[in-house]
Design a protein around this motif. Sequence first.
Motif, PDB file in Angstrom:
ATOM      1  N   LEU A  44       0.876  -1.184   0.000  1.00 56.20           N
ATOM      2  CA  LEU A  44       0.000   0.000   0.000  1.00 56.20           C
ATOM      3  C   LEU A  44       0.904   1.223   0.000  1.00 56.20           C
ATOM      4  O   LEU A  44       1.810   1.331   0.839  1.00 56.20           O
ATOM      5  CB  LEU A  44      -0.895   0.013   1.248  1.00 56.20           C
ATOM      6  N   GLU A  45       0.674   2.114  -0.953  1.00 62.39           N
ATOM      7  CA  GLU A  45       1.478   3.342  -1.003  1.00 62.39           C
ATOM      8  C   GLU A  45       0.587   4.550  -0.723  1.00 62.39           C
ATOM      9  O   GLU A  45      -0.518   4.668  -1.260  1.00 62.39           O
ATOM     10  CB  GLU A  45       2.139   3.493  -2.379  1.00 62.39           C
ATOM     11  N   ILE A  46       1.103   5.460   0.094  1.00 59.71           N
ATOM     12  CA  ILE A  46       0.355   6.670   0.470  1.00 59.71           C
ATOM     13  C   ILE A  46       0.985   7.878  -0.231  1.00 59.71           C
ATOM     14  O   ILE A  46       2.200   8.057  -0.179  1.00 59.71           O
ATOM     15  CB  ILE A  46       0.435   6.860   2.002  1.00 59.71           C
ATOM     16  N   ALA A  71      -4.156  11.941  -1.867  1.00 60.11           N
ATOM     17  CA  ALA A  71      -5.257  12.843  -1.528  1.00 60.11           C
ATOM     18  C   ALA A  71      -5.726  13.625  -2.755  1.00 60.11           C
ATOM     19  O   ALA A  71      -6.862  14.100  -2.794  1.00 60.11           O
ATOM     20  CB  ALA A  71      -4.811  13.806  -0.432  1.00 60.11           C
ATOM     21  N   SER A  72      -4.850  13.779  -3.739  1.00 59.86           N
ATOM     22  CA  SER A  72      -5.200  14.561  -4.932  1.00 59.86           C
ATOM     23  C   SER A  72      -5.773  13.657  -6.024  1.00 59.86           C
ATOM     24  O   SER A  72      -5.086  12.776  -6.558  1.00 59.86           O
ATOM     25  CB  SER A  72      -3.940  15.266  -5.458  1.00 59.86           C
ATOM     26  N   ALA A  73      -7.052  13.902  -6.366  1.00 59.56           N
ATOM     27  CA  ALA A  73      -7.696  13.102  -7.426  1.00 59.56           C
ATOM     28  C   ALA A  73      -6.980  13.327  -8.758  1.00 59.56           C
ATOM     29  O   ALA A  73      -6.864  12.405  -9.570  1.00 59.56           O
ATOM     30  CB  ALA A  73      -9.170  13.486  -7.531  1.00 59.56           C
ATOM     31  N   THR A  92      -8.233   7.568  -4.683  1.00 57.02           N
ATOM     32  CA  THR A  92      -8.072   8.850  -4.002  1.00 57.02           C
ATOM     33  C   THR A  92      -8.391   8.625  -2.526  1.00 57.02           C
ATOM     34  O   THR A  92      -9.484   8.149  -2.201  1.00 57.02           O
ATOM     35  CB  THR A  92      -9.045   9.890  -4.592  1.00 57.02           C
ATOM     36  N   ALA A  93      -7.419   8.922  -1.660  1.00 58.20           N
ATOM     37  CA  ALA A  93      -7.628   8.713  -0.214  1.00 58.20           C
ATOM     38  C   ALA A  93      -6.566   9.487   0.546  1.00 58.20           C
ATOM     39  O   ALA A  93      -5.461   9.708   0.038  1.00 58.20           O
ATOM     40  CB  ALA A  93      -7.515   7.230   0.133  1.00 58.20           C
ATOM     41  N   THR A  94      -6.902   9.855   1.776  1.00 57.34           N
ATOM     42  CA  THR A  94      -5.913  10.550   2.593  1.00 57.34           C
ATOM     43  C   THR A  94      -5.156   9.556   3.470  1.00 57.34           C
ATOM     44  O   THR A  94      -5.649   8.469   3.775  1.00 57.34           O
ATOM     45  CB  THR A  94      -6.567  11.606   3.517  1.00 57.34           C
ATOM     46  N   SER A 110       5.544   5.279   1.888  1.00 56.44           N
ATOM     47  CA  SER A 110       5.196   6.584   1.328  1.00 56.44           C
ATOM     48  C   SER A 110       6.465   7.367   1.054  1.00 56.44           C
ATOM     49  O   SER A 110       7.445   7.267   1.790  1.00 56.44           O
ATOM     50  CB  SER A 110       4.255   7.341   2.263  1.00 56.44           C
ATOM     51  N   ALA A 111       6.439   8.119  -0.042  1.00 53.86           N
ATOM     52  CA  ALA A 111       7.621   8.824  -0.516  1.00 53.86           C
ATOM     53  C   ALA A 111       7.382  10.333  -0.480  1.00 53.86           C
ATOM     54  O   ALA A 111       6.526  10.837  -1.212  1.00 53.86           O
ATOM     55  CB  ALA A 111       7.924   8.395  -1.955  1.00 53.86           C
ATOM     56  N   LEU A 112       8.097  11.030   0.378  1.00 52.02           N
ATOM     57  CA  LEU A 112       8.096  12.502   0.410  1.00 52.02           C
ATOM     58  C   LEU A 112       6.719  13.068   0.755  1.00 52.02           C
ATOM     59  O   LEU A 112       6.314  14.108   0.230  1.00 52.02           O
ATOM     60  CB  LEU A 112       8.566  13.066  -0.953  1.00 52.02           C
TER      61      LEU A 112
HETATM   62  C1  SAM Z   1       6.004  15.775  -2.618  1.00 54.67           C
HETATM   63  S1  SAM Z   1       4.640  14.913  -3.248  1.00 54.67           S
HETATM   64  C2  SAM Z   1       5.301  13.247  -3.341  1.00 54.67           C
HETATM   65  C3  SAM Z   1       4.694  12.441  -4.438  1.00 54.67           C
HETATM   66  C4  SAM Z   1       5.336  11.101  -4.746  1.00 54.67           C
HETATM   67  N1  SAM Z   1       5.182  10.186  -3.635  1.00 54.67           N
HETATM   68  C5  SAM Z   1       6.779  11.258  -5.122  1.00 54.67           C
HETATM   69  O1  SAM Z   1       7.643  10.660  -4.467  1.00 54.67           O
HETATM   70  O2  SAM Z   1       7.058  11.948  -6.107  1.00 54.67           O
HETATM   71  C6  SAM Z   1       3.538  14.844  -1.911  1.00 54.67           C
HETATM   72  C7  SAM Z   1       2.283  14.054  -2.226  1.00 54.67           C
HETATM   73  O3  SAM Z   1       1.534  13.874  -1.019  1.00 54.67           O
HETATM   74  C8  SAM Z   1       0.173  14.001  -1.315  1.00 54.67           C
HETATM   75  N2  SAM Z   1      -0.502  14.349  -0.058  1.00 54.67           N
HETATM   76  C9  SAM Z   1      -0.436  15.508   0.628  1.00 54.67           C
HETATM   77  N3  SAM Z   1      -1.170  15.444   1.751  1.00 54.67           N
HETATM   78  C10 SAM Z   1      -1.702  14.194   1.785  1.00 54.67           C
HETATM   79  C11 SAM Z   1      -2.548  13.486   2.687  1.00 54.67           C
HETATM   80  N4  SAM Z   1      -2.993  14.074   3.798  1.00 54.67           N
HETATM   81  N5  SAM Z   1      -2.896  12.220   2.402  1.00 54.67           N
HETATM   82  C12 SAM Z   1      -2.441  11.617   1.269  1.00 54.67           C
HETATM   83  N6  SAM Z   1      -1.644  12.230   0.359  1.00 54.67           N
HETATM   84  C13 SAM Z   1      -1.271  13.491   0.616  1.00 54.67           C
HETATM   85  C14 SAM Z   1       0.118  15.085  -2.368  1.00 54.67           C
HETATM   86  O4  SAM Z   1      -1.090  15.055  -3.088  1.00 54.67           O
HETATM   87  C15 SAM Z   1       1.341  14.727  -3.199  1.00 54.67           C
HETATM   88  O5  SAM Z   1       1.034  13.820  -4.216  1.00 54.67           O
END
Ligand code: SAM
Length: 267
Positions: A44-46, A71-73, A92-94, A110-112
């Motif tokens: 599972l990736e967030i 979180a972003s559709a 799409t989920a937080t 999760s990455a970044l």
């Molecule tokens: C810096 S980007 C990283 C994207 C990707 N994982 C990467 O390594 O390139 C941060 C990501 O976190 C998502 N994000 C921000 N707040 C979030 C939340 N509360 N739940 C899930 N995703 C979230 C944003 O929509 C965005 O896609």
Amino acid sequence: MPTQSDFDSWSAGQSYEHYMGRWSRMVAKEFLSWLDPKKSADWLEIGCGTGALTSEILQDYEPNSILATDASADFVNHTRETIKDPKASFKTATAQDLPVEDECVDIVTSALVLNFVPDHRETLIEMRRVLRPGGILSFYVWDYPGGGVSFIDAFWKAAASLDEKAVDLDEGARFPFCTAKGLGQLCSYAGLPDADIAPIEIITEFPDFEAFWYPFTLGAGPAPGYCKSLPDEHREALKALLAEKLDEGGPVRLTARAWAMKSVAWG
Ligand SMILES: C[S@@+](CC[C@H](N)C(=O)[O-])C[C@H]1O[C@@H](n2cnc3c(N)ncnc32)[C@H](O)[C@@H]1O
């Protein structure tokens, strides 16, 4: 007056790729090699964004399945269109409310992302919830407070010398916990006392100064969001200041450091 998160604009897939996705892909490779995950795992990736980590997992680690969420559709739609693999699904989920049952994946990652979620501890607890016994909780974040992401650090330092409001928008000020010590404390607080935390470094090389500057004009992410919001004259002054520091007529070569974390969930 803008608030700190006003420019956290995560929607434009292509703009994000120029600004961050391409570097994220490089970190993702290093992170996975350090994580050394087993094959045939359910992942599972967030916060998958444009799928930097998702595609590396699919390419090199033969997952049984991967559910990539964000979180972003807009990002989820972009990534669904880009990654065509029957093992991957997208939602799409937080991070605070993951769309899966308890104890149903082997690896949650999760990455970044962790710095952008509203409650870091609650997110780690939610990540732990979805892991099978013996599963792995993992993530990486940029070392913002240590000035570890040199291209972003250079931008905010120059921005702050022209506009004092920029000081508070700098991710280094916004996310002070993104250090080895801060992440260790957060993990203990979230019930993950055995967290293994390690630095990952990459080189971010831009062919010339214009290539360095261009992604900041596209609006995706905090620094580009701020840059795009400036009046033309102010933006040009910022560009000139950065050019003074970085434009030597050739490639702009900088370093970027992330902190990676992994922890095994007890049975
Ligand atoms: C810096 S980007 C990283 C994207 C990707 N994982 C990467 O390594 O390139 C941060 C990501 O976190 C998502 N994000 C921000 N707040 C979030 C939340 N509360 N739940 C899930 N995703 C979230 C944003 O929509 C965005 O896609």
